[in-house]
Design an enzyme around this catalytic site. Structure first.
Site, PDB file in Angstrom:
ATOM      1  N   CYS A  43      -1.761   6.307   9.667  1.00 14.44           N
ATOM      2  CA  CYS A  43      -0.557   5.654  10.205  1.00 14.44           C
ATOM      3  C   CYS A  43      -0.889   4.315  10.833  1.00 14.44           C
ATOM      4  O   CYS A  43      -1.811   4.222  11.646  1.00 14.44           O
ATOM      5  CB  CYS A  43       0.075   6.487  11.311  1.00 14.44           C
ATOM      6  N   CYS A  55       0.461  -1.654  15.578  1.00  9.25           N
ATOM      7  CA  CYS A  55       0.573  -1.399  14.137  1.00  9.25           C
ATOM      8  C   CYS A  55       0.032  -2.582  13.331  1.00  9.25           C
ATOM      9  O   CYS A  55       0.408  -3.728  13.567  1.00  9.25           O
ATOM     10  CB  CYS A  55       2.035  -1.152  13.782  1.00  9.25           C
ATOM     11  N   SER A 111      10.690   6.384  15.892  1.00 13.13           N
ATOM     12  CA  SER A 111       9.453   6.051  16.612  1.00 13.13           C
ATOM     13  C   SER A 111       9.805   5.693  18.047  1.00 13.13           C
ATOM     14  O   SER A 111      10.206   4.573  18.337  1.00 13.13           O
ATOM     15  CB  SER A 111       8.772   4.864  15.916  1.00 13.13           C
ATOM     16  N   LEU A 112       9.659   6.651  18.928  1.00 10.46           N
ATOM     17  CA  LEU A 112      10.091   6.458  20.317  1.00 10.46           C
ATOM     18  C   LEU A 112       8.973   5.801  21.136  1.00 10.46           C
ATOM     19  O   LEU A 112       9.177   4.783  21.772  1.00 10.46           O
ATOM     20  CB  LEU A 112      10.491   7.817  20.905  1.00 10.46           C
ATOM     21  N   HIS A 113       7.828   6.442  21.142  1.00 10.28           N
ATOM     22  CA  HIS A 113       6.606   5.934  21.771  1.00 10.28           C
ATOM     23  C   HIS A 113       6.629   5.868  23.293  1.00 10.28           C
ATOM     24  O   HIS A 113       5.579   5.793  23.922  1.00 10.28           O
ATOM     25  CB  HIS A 113       6.179   4.580  21.205  1.00 10.28           C
ATOM     26  N   GLY A 154       6.445  -1.484   6.565  1.00  6.12           N
ATOM     27  CA  GLY A 154       7.840  -1.910   6.674  1.00  6.12           C
ATOM     28  C   GLY A 154       8.715  -1.012   7.507  1.00  6.12           C
ATOM     29  O   GLY A 154       8.350   0.107   7.861  1.00  6.12           O
ATOM     30  N   GLU A 155       9.893  -1.532   7.835  1.00  3.71           N
ATOM     31  CA  GLU A 155      10.899  -0.796   8.588  1.00  3.71           C
ATOM     32  C   GLU A 155      12.014  -0.432   7.594  1.00  3.71           C
ATOM     33  O   GLU A 155      12.791  -1.302   7.179  1.00  3.71           O
ATOM     34  CB  GLU A 155      11.419  -1.674   9.741  1.00  3.71           C
ATOM     35  N   GLU A 203       0.835  -1.199   0.000  1.00  5.66           N
ATOM     36  CA  GLU A 203       0.000   0.000   0.000  1.00  5.66           C
ATOM     37  C   GLU A 203       0.867   1.243   0.000  1.00  5.66           C
ATOM     38  O   GLU A 203       1.962   1.261   0.563  1.00  5.66           O
ATOM     39  CB  GLU A 203      -0.926  -0.002   1.219  1.00  5.66           C
ATOM     40  N   ASN A 234      -4.429   5.376  15.615  1.00  4.18           N
ATOM     41  CA  ASN A 234      -5.486   4.970  14.681  1.00  4.18           C
ATOM     42  C   ASN A 234      -5.814   3.510  14.929  1.00  4.18           C
ATOM     43  O   ASN A 234      -4.913   2.679  14.989  1.00  4.18           O
ATOM     44  CB  ASN A 234      -5.010   5.160  13.236  1.00  4.18           C
ATOM     45  N   CYS A 244       5.334  -4.239  16.240  1.00  6.15           N
ATOM     46  CA  CYS A 244       4.845  -3.262  17.224  1.00  6.15           C
ATOM     47  C   CYS A 244       3.370  -3.553  17.467  1.00  6.15           C
ATOM     48  O   CYS A 244       2.594  -3.728  16.515  1.00  6.15           O
ATOM     49  CB  CYS A 244       5.042  -1.835  16.715  1.00  6.15           C
ATOM     50  N   CYS A 264       3.320   8.712   0.898  1.00  3.12           N
ATOM     51  CA  CYS A 264       3.804   7.836   1.960  1.00  3.12           C
ATOM     52  C   CYS A 264       4.137   6.510   1.286  1.00  3.12           C
ATOM     53  O   CYS A 264       3.266   5.888   0.678  1.00  3.12           O
ATOM     54  CB  CYS A 264       2.697   7.677   2.999  1.00  3.12           C
ATOM     55  N   CYS A 296       6.213  -6.482   7.858  1.00  4.29           N
ATOM     56  CA  CYS A 296       7.248  -5.914   8.729  1.00  4.29           C
ATOM     57  C   CYS A 296       7.560  -6.926   9.819  1.00  4.29           C
ATOM     58  O   CYS A 296       6.670  -7.624  10.300  1.00  4.29           O
ATOM     59  CB  CYS A 296       6.737  -4.621   9.365  1.00  4.29           C
TER      60      CYS A 296
END
Ligand code: SAH
Length: 347
Positions: free
Chosen positions: A335, A112, A213-215, A158-159, A84, A293, A109, A98, A105
């Site tokens: 996201c 996600c 991406s700390l989170h 993906g990363e 996508e 999301n 996470c 994007c 991935c």
């Protein structure tokens, strides 16, 4: 191994001078829509080059958000797999795309949707740049959409740093053949430390913007939501970030930390204080809060007042923080919502 366009070309035209490929590469990023449009090529070449696919991705499905500021494309790549990619209207009256860097991935996470698929394979450089070329063609086919692609974010499936070489080559090609500059491209990473270290010394790595991406700045919480995290990840990231900013930082070149707001998990005032402390030890860092999301039932998005209170704590400690606009959630293009269901075997 998937044969690249360049390898395919070399097998067809082994004796052509090197500048010819450069010309073709330029043509791929031009307003041409097919090989036939590259009229500067010799007749012999135009007659034979057609066996190289003009595009490595083919459109399967398009979804447009109600206000038509977000378009999501499902693209088929080799091996009957789908990825996508998203086109979003930005504040500059232009478009941000994007792009995906992998099919699925491996990072898993918890919040996600792509993580739930596992990793199927890395995308090739062609497949990454062709997402850009696909949207260029799309805008050409839809003149009513007006505006050019001004920004690219590597925040699709993906990363990106787990597919380092292909992403690096794609970045260099885009920088070479388009008018999109380094400050208009952002690569978002979960924080693959060996690759972040490599970036510091790799002379071929282009210094586009990086977002990590700390989170959570609390080790235990981060490990809970980002399973690839580990005990000394945070001090190591902090140390890396200081060295990165020392070498590459300036007024225009900062580092971004992304932070998805998960109700009751990482959105408390204590978490905000830990984040501010972590950021202030580093320097030129911006924080981007992402409203969560929905991707499943495990998490909920923090409420607006909680997000506001979180921002207030950050701002009281002089942290520059913004909240990301949510776009395209009505078509699952926001996201973390990018995931493709595997086709069942009988279809
Ligand atoms: N693998 C990269 C790119 C991921 S997508 C990375 O980890 O950075 C870009 C951002 O969206 C990341 O910060 C990711 O953590 C975040 N994200 C993932 N799922 C989300 C969700 N459901 N809601 C909001 N943000 C999400």
């Amino acid at each position: 191994m998937i044969q690249s366009r360049h390898e395919h070309y070399l097998s067809l035209f082994p004796t052509e001078p090197a500048f010819r490929w450069k010309q073709i590469e330029q043509g791929l990023f031009s307003f041409a829509s097919s090989w036939e449009d590259l009229t500067a090529l010799s007749k012999y070449m135009r007659e034979n080059i057609g066996s190289i696919p003009w595009m490595s991705v083919t459109e399967q499905q398009i979804q447009v958000s109600r206000n038509s500021d977000t378009h999501k494309a499902l693209l088929r790549v080799e091996g009957d797999k789908d990825i996508e990619t998203v086109l979003m209207r930005n504040k500059r009256e232009a478009w941000t795309i994007c792009v995906s860097s992998q099919i699925g991935c491996a990072m898993r996470c918890g919040f996600c949707a792509t993580g739930k698929m596992g990793l199927i394979r890395n995308l090739t450089t062609d497949e990454i740049v062709d997402q850009y070329r696909y949207w260029m063609q799309y805008l050409k086919d839809h003149p009513e959409l007006e505006g050019r692609i001004s920004n690219i974010v590597f925040m699709g499936m993906g990363e990106p740093l787990a597919n380092y070489e292909a992403v690096k080559d794609a970045l260099n090609l885009i920088l070479k053949h388009t008018d999109i500059g380094r400050t208009r491209i952002t690569v978002s990473t979960v924080g693959v430390l060996p690759r972040l270290e490599q970036i510091l010394t790799d002379k071929d790595w282009p210094h586009i913007r990086l977002a990590v991406s700390l989170h959570s700045a609390v080790a235990e919480t981060r490990k809970q939501i980002v399973p690839t995290s580990y005990d000394d990840f945070l001090p190591k990231l902090g140390d890396w970030a200081k060295r990165y900013l020392y070498r590459h930082g300036n007024r225009r070149h900062h580092l971004t930390f992304e932070y998805v707001m998960l109700k009751g998990v990482n959105d408390t005032p204590d978490q905000a204080r830990a984040l501010a402390k972590f950021v202030n030890r580093i320097g030129n860092v911006r924080v981007n809060l992402i409203p969560y999301n929905l991707t499943g039932l495990e998490f909920e998005c923090s409420t607006n007042p909680t997000i506001k209170a979180f921002l207030d704590v950050l701002q009281s400690k002089h942290v520059i923080a913004t909240t990301r606009r949510t776009m395209g959630d009505d078509i699952d293009a926001a996201c973390g919502q990018l995931a493709v269901k595997e086709k069942t075997s009988d279809t």
